[in-house]
Design a protein around this motif. Structure first.
Motif, mmCIF file in Angstrom:
data_model
loop_
_atom_site.group_PDB
_atom_site.id
_atom_site.type_symbol
_atom_site.label_atom_id
_atom_site.label_comp_id
_atom_site.label_asym_id
_atom_site.label_seq_id
_atom_site.Cartn_x
_atom_site.Cartn_y
_atom_site.Cartn_z
ATOM 1 N N ALA A 140 0.835 -1.218 0.000
ATOM 2 C CA ALA A 140 0.000 0.000 0.000
ATOM 3 C C ALA A 140 0.864 1.260 0.000
ATOM 4 O O ALA A 140 0.397 2.329 -0.390
ATOM 5 C CB ALA A 140 -0.930 -0.005 1.215
ATOM 6 N N ARG A 149 1.866 13.684 6.205
ATOM 7 C CA ARG A 149 0.523 14.060 5.731
ATOM 8 C C ARG A 149 -0.504 13.023 6.185
ATOM 9 O O ARG A 149 -1.665 13.349 6.409
ATOM 10 C CB ARG A 149 0.516 14.125 4.190
ATOM 11 C CG ARG A 149 1.483 15.124 3.593
ATOM 12 C CD ARG A 149 0.855 16.494 3.412
ATOM 13 N NE ARG A 149 -0.327 16.465 2.559
ATOM 14 C CZ ARG A 149 -0.307 16.510 1.226
ATOM 15 N NH1 ARG A 149 0.840 16.572 0.591
ATOM 16 N NH2 ARG A 149 -1.424 16.507 0.530
ATOM 17 N N ARG A 184 -4.169 1.957 -0.228
ATOM 18 C CA ARG A 184 -3.311 2.821 -1.024
ATOM 19 C C ARG A 184 -4.113 3.965 -1.674
ATOM 20 O O ARG A 184 -3.698 5.123 -1.653
ATOM 21 C CB ARG A 184 -2.602 1.988 -2.103
ATOM 22 C CG ARG A 184 -1.609 2.775 -2.924
ATOM 23 C CD ARG A 184 -0.987 1.907 -4.005
ATOM 24 N NE ARG A 184 -0.014 2.676 -4.753
ATOM 25 C CZ ARG A 184 1.226 2.871 -4.376
ATOM 26 N NH1 ARG A 184 1.654 2.366 -3.242
ATOM 27 N NH2 ARG A 184 2.051 3.579 -5.101
ATOM 28 N N ALA A 198 -6.881 5.256 -0.606
ATOM 29 C CA ALA A 198 -7.269 6.195 0.446
ATOM 30 C C ALA A 198 -6.098 7.109 0.799
ATOM 31 O O ALA A 198 -6.269 8.325 0.967
ATOM 32 C CB ALA A 198 -7.744 5.425 1.677
ATOM 33 N N ILE A 199 -4.895 6.558 0.895
ATOM 34 C CA ILE A 199 -3.707 7.365 1.226
ATOM 35 C C ILE A 199 -3.466 8.396 0.126
ATOM 36 O O ILE A 199 -3.255 9.582 0.394
ATOM 37 C CB ILE A 199 -2.456 6.461 1.414
ATOM 38 C CG1 ILE A 199 -2.629 5.553 2.633
ATOM 39 C CG2 ILE A 199 -1.187 7.306 1.548
ATOM 40 C CD1 ILE A 199 -1.543 4.505 2.789
ATOM 41 N N LEU A 200 -3.532 7.950 -1.133
ATOM 42 C CA LEU A 200 -3.295 8.858 -2.254
ATOM 43 C C LEU A 200 -4.339 9.979 -2.279
ATOM 44 O O LEU A 200 -4.021 11.124 -2.565
ATOM 45 C CB LEU A 200 -3.285 8.082 -3.574
ATOM 46 C CG LEU A 200 -2.078 7.132 -3.738
ATOM 47 C CD1 LEU A 200 -2.226 6.284 -4.998
ATOM 48 C CD2 LEU A 200 -0.758 7.899 -3.760
ATOM 49 N N PHE A 243 -5.775 11.244 0.352
ATOM 50 C CA PHE A 243 -5.413 12.151 1.449
ATOM 51 C C PHE A 243 -4.255 13.066 1.064
ATOM 52 O O PHE A 243 -4.101 14.152 1.591
ATOM 53 C CB PHE A 243 -4.999 11.349 2.686
ATOM 54 C CG PHE A 243 -6.151 10.769 3.465
ATOM 55 C CD1 PHE A 243 -7.384 11.397 3.499
ATOM 56 C CD2 PHE A 243 -5.990 9.593 4.185
ATOM 57 C CE1 PHE A 243 -8.445 10.866 4.232
ATOM 58 C CE2 PHE A 243 -7.031 9.057 4.923
ATOM 59 C CZ PHE A 243 -8.263 9.691 4.939
ATOM 60 N N MET A 244 -3.407 12.602 0.146
ATOM 61 C CA MET A 244 -2.189 13.355 -0.205
ATOM 62 C C MET A 244 -2.484 14.411 -1.278
ATOM 63 O O MET A 244 -1.621 15.214 -1.593
ATOM 64 C CB MET A 244 -1.102 12.403 -0.724
ATOM 65 C CG MET A 244 -0.833 11.222 0.180
ATOM 66 S SD MET A 244 0.564 11.436 1.283
ATOM 67 C CE MET A 244 1.899 11.379 0.155
ATOM 68 N N LYS A 245 -3.694 14.353 -1.853
ATOM 69 C CA LYS A 245 -4.032 15.280 -2.938
ATOM 70 C C LYS A 245 -4.003 16.726 -2.454
ATOM 71 O O LYS A 245 -4.428 17.001 -1.352
ATOM 72 C CB LYS A 245 -5.414 14.951 -3.497
ATOM 73 C CG LYS A 245 -5.321 13.935 -4.637
ATOM 74 C CD LYS A 245 -6.726 13.658 -5.202
ATOM 75 C CE LYS A 245 -6.687 12.420 -6.080
ATOM 76 N NZ LYS A 245 -8.000 11.803 -6.179
#
Lengths: 147, 163
Positions: free
Chosen positions: A19, A74, B155, B157-159, B161-163
């Motif tokens: 992930a 983040r 992954r 969900a993480i991406l 959040f990073m936007k």
């Protein structure tokens, strides 16, 4: 930031590595020798803060504060337990990080104590057991499991 | 070699004592234990307080049988190396853990291939005997990583959040 206690929590976090592939990730756990599991990444060791080591809460809290202020993640993701809950709370309120709690697969019948608390602080709150998840917001969601 | 491990968090003298007696009774001189911060020191088996992550994985892979507390670190690592496993769950009332989740863990793993559960100390010798008789097909029980559907969803969900 990917953070977990030692033993089973860490082993479960390692199973989620795909992930984080290609992302700028650093790891935090309790055992300095766990660094060998993530040779390509930065790794920090903190003190344990279980219910049996009350003093550890203060030490771990201070260590986490330093790490968070330095790294400013983040997103914080964890598979538990108590020290990870501290990370999640500090990161959320200090840095407005997004937080993901995945309760350990060991908790098949009830959420862990930390996992129950985490519901208040996690942007994504997950259990690895479908029977512990419902449709409403009072329980975590189920997306799958590390096994 | 038989490897006895009680994880890294709390001591588990009950399992170490039982295995020490078992080693004496059966005359097995190739039992090795990771005893953590326990106060019972084995007389009949070699032991270490705590192995490094690398040594731990090495010993887990070499062991003919693993006898352990019902902790997920041990269960997952044993599954990844594919060696048979005997579990004795920790009991909260005896100060062995902060909750009884190891009993729940032992219950859902009970019928999985290669996993043998001893509910009590008295069950340990017969459970170990069954595990030693178990003919493993040599296959691993788990791959090294979680189901891609699960890691992909995390992954994504993480991406987000990073936007």
């Amino acid at each position: 930031m990917a953070v977990a206690s030692g033993g089973g929590h860490w082993v479960q976090l390692m199973r989620l590595k795909p992930a984080f592939e290609g992302l700028d990730v650093f790891y935090v756990s309790l055992d300095s020798t766990s660094a060998t599991d993530v040779p390509e990444c930065k790794y920090y060791t903190i003190r344990d803060a279980s219910r049996k080591h009350k003093w550890g809460f203060f030490v771990a809290g201070a260590q986490l504060l330093r790490i968070l202020l330095k790294e400013r993640p983040r997103v914080v993701i964890t598979t538990g337990s108590a020290p990870a809950l501290i990370s999640l709370i500090l990161a959320k309120y200090l840095l407005r990080s997004k937080t993901i709690w995945i309760d350990s697969i060991a908790n098949a019948e009830h959420l862990s104590t930390s996992g129950q608390q985490a519901g208040k602080f996690a942007d994504i709150w997950l259990t690895q057991w479908p029977q512990l998840a419902t449709q409403d917001d009072t329980t975590p969601k189920f997306w799958g499991a590390v096994l | 070699m038989i490897f006895v491990t009680i994880g890294s968090m709390f001591p588990f003298d009950r399992l170490i004592r039982e295995m020490d007696h078992w080693a004496a009774k059966t005359g097995r001189n190739d039992v090795f234990a990771q005893i953590g911060s326990g106060s019972y020191l084995p007389q009949n088996m070699e032991y270490a307080r705590k192995l490094s992550q690398t040594d731990f994985s090495g010993v887990m892979a070499k062991a003919e049988l693993i006898v352990a507390h019902a902790g997920m670190g041990t269960v997952i690592t044993a599954g990844q190396v594919g060696n048979p496993l005997v579990l004795l769950p920790r009991i909260q009332a005896w100060g062995e853990h902060t909750s009884d989740h190891q009993i729940a863990t032992a219950n859902w793993l009970r019928d999985k291939p290669g996993i043998f559960v001893a509910d009590t100390d008295a069950d340990l010798p017969s459970t170990i005997a069954s595990a030693l008789d178990y003919k493993d097909d040599g296959s691993v029980r788990f791959s090294d990583v979680a189901d891609p559907a699960f890691t992909n969803q995390i992954r994504t969900a993480i991406l987000d959040f990073m936007k």
